[in-house]
Design a protein around this motif. Structure first.
Motif, PDB file in Angstrom:
ATOM      1  N   ARG A  59      57.323  34.505  25.997  1.00  0.00           N
ATOM      2  CA  ARG A  59      57.136  35.960  25.940  1.00  0.00           C
ATOM      3  C   ARG A  59      55.663  36.315  25.740  1.00  0.00           C
ATOM      4  N   PHE A  62      53.837  35.627  28.944  1.00  0.00           N
ATOM      5  CA  PHE A  62      54.155  36.647  29.951  1.00  0.00           C
ATOM      6  C   PHE A  62      53.223  37.847  29.790  1.00  0.00           C
ATOM      7  N   LEU A  63      53.033  38.308  28.565  1.00  0.00           N
ATOM      8  CA  LEU A  63      52.150  39.452  28.320  1.00  0.00           C
ATOM      9  C   LEU A  63      50.708  39.123  28.694  1.00  0.00           C
ATOM     10  N   SER A  65      49.762  36.993  30.887  1.00  0.00           N
ATOM     11  CA  SER A  65      49.720  36.879  32.346  1.00  0.00           C
ATOM     12  C   SER A  65      49.636  38.256  33.009  1.00  0.00           C
ATOM     13  N   GLN A  66      50.337  39.230  32.470  1.00  0.00           N
ATOM     14  CA  GLN A  66      50.297  40.575  33.042  1.00  0.00           C
ATOM     15  C   GLN A  66      48.885  41.158  32.958  1.00  0.00           C
ATOM     16  N   ILE A  67      48.196  40.884  31.863  1.00  0.00           N
ATOM     17  CA  ILE A  67      46.808  41.339  31.708  1.00  0.00           C
ATOM     18  C   ILE A  67      45.917  40.656  32.743  1.00  0.00           C
ATOM     19  N   LYS A  68      46.109  39.360  32.934  1.00  0.00           N
ATOM     20  CA  LYS A  68      45.313  38.621  33.922  1.00  0.00           C
ATOM     21  C   LYS A  68      45.568  39.145  35.341  1.00  0.00           C
ATOM     22  N   LEU A  69      46.816  39.450  35.656  1.00  0.00           N
ATOM     23  CA  LEU A  69      47.130  39.957  36.991  1.00  0.00           C
ATOM     24  C   LEU A  69      46.451  41.298  37.247  1.00  0.00           C
ATOM     25  N   LYS A  70      46.335  42.120  36.224  1.00  0.00           N
ATOM     26  CA  LYS A  70      45.612  43.396  36.367  1.00  0.00           C
ATOM     27  C   LYS A  70      44.130  43.140  36.607  1.00  0.00           C
ATOM     28  N   LYS A  73      43.107  42.341  40.328  1.00  0.00           N
ATOM     29  CA  LYS A  73      43.099  43.368  41.386  1.00  0.00           C
ATOM     30  C   LYS A  73      41.714  43.615  41.979  1.00  0.00           C
ATOM     31  N   SER A  97      53.805  33.425  35.483  1.00  0.00           N
ATOM     32  CA  SER A  97      53.611  34.295  34.306  1.00  0.00           C
ATOM     33  C   SER A  97      53.682  33.468  33.029  1.00  0.00           C
ATOM     34  N   ARG A 169      52.254  32.684  44.403  1.00  0.00           N
ATOM     35  CA  ARG A 169      52.591  34.108  44.518  1.00  0.00           C
ATOM     36  C   ARG A 169      51.559  34.812  45.404  1.00  0.00           C
TER      37      ARG A 169
END
Length: 193
Positions: A59, A62-63, A65-70, A73, A97, A169
């Motif tokens: 968990r 996952f959080l 990873s979401q920051i890294k994906l942003k 961009k 993630s 991905r």
């Protein structure tokens, strides 16, 4: 199911029932996902016995990873400017993630025919501020896999490579290159049917 859960455990990654089905290793059975002497279930995730802490770790990753994906961009927007790039895929832990906050960002890039070296040079010039240098890895970009669209088949063929291939991905694509990439590597079904 044991091999699948044990393989994911190597990466500290407990699996949901759906993920077990998706990542089922050839020869493993998915007929019964009840608890066993080898694994148990916590918070909706299956993991090896004694590895309950992995649920909280997943968990947290996952959080992160979401920051890294942003943060990825603007990098992808820069890569889109290079007309020879056919496909950009996030690979490694971030693709699942499962990235720690201190991890780098791994990318696979597929280029047009006979444009790999030129694209690589342009990418390094344009992305220099984002690139991983030395021991500095936190959120740094690692352009770790380069392919020419005429040579999409991965030569190394083992469970690890099959998994990496299937978890890649896509974040940018031209000319249905991702589908061509998968079609050129259907050998993965030997490991992940």
């Amino acid at each position: 199911m044991f091999k699948t859960v044990a393989y994911a455990d190597i990466f500290d990654y407990p699996l949901t029932k759906e993920e077990i089905h998706r990542w089922l290793i050839k020869g493993d059975s998915f007929t019964n996902v009840k608890e066993s002497p080898y694994w148990n279930k916590s918070g909706g995730y299956y993991h090896l016995r004694g590895r309950e802490k992995l649920v909280a770790l997943r968990r947290r990753r996952f959080l992160a990873s979401q920051i890294k994906l942003k943060k990825l961009k603007p990098i992808i927007n820069v890569l889109k400017l290079i007309p020879f790039i056919k496909l950009d895929c996030v690979t490694g832990a971030l693709a699942m993630s499962n990235s720690d906050k201190d991890d780098d960002i791994d990318l696979m890039i597929v280029t047009g025919t006979n444009r790999l070296w030129l694209t690589r040079l342009l990418s390094f010039i344009l992305l220099f501020p984002y690139l991983r240098r030395g021991s500095q890895t936190n959120d740094r970009l690692c352009l770790n896999l380069w392919l020419d669209e005429t040579s999409l088949a991965i030569k190394r063929r083992d469970l690890y490579t099959a998994h990496e291939l299937c978890q890649a991905r896509p974040v940018f694509e031209r000319d249905k290159t991702y589908q061509k990439f998968i079609a050129a590597n259907l050998w993965y079904k030997k490991f992940l049917p």
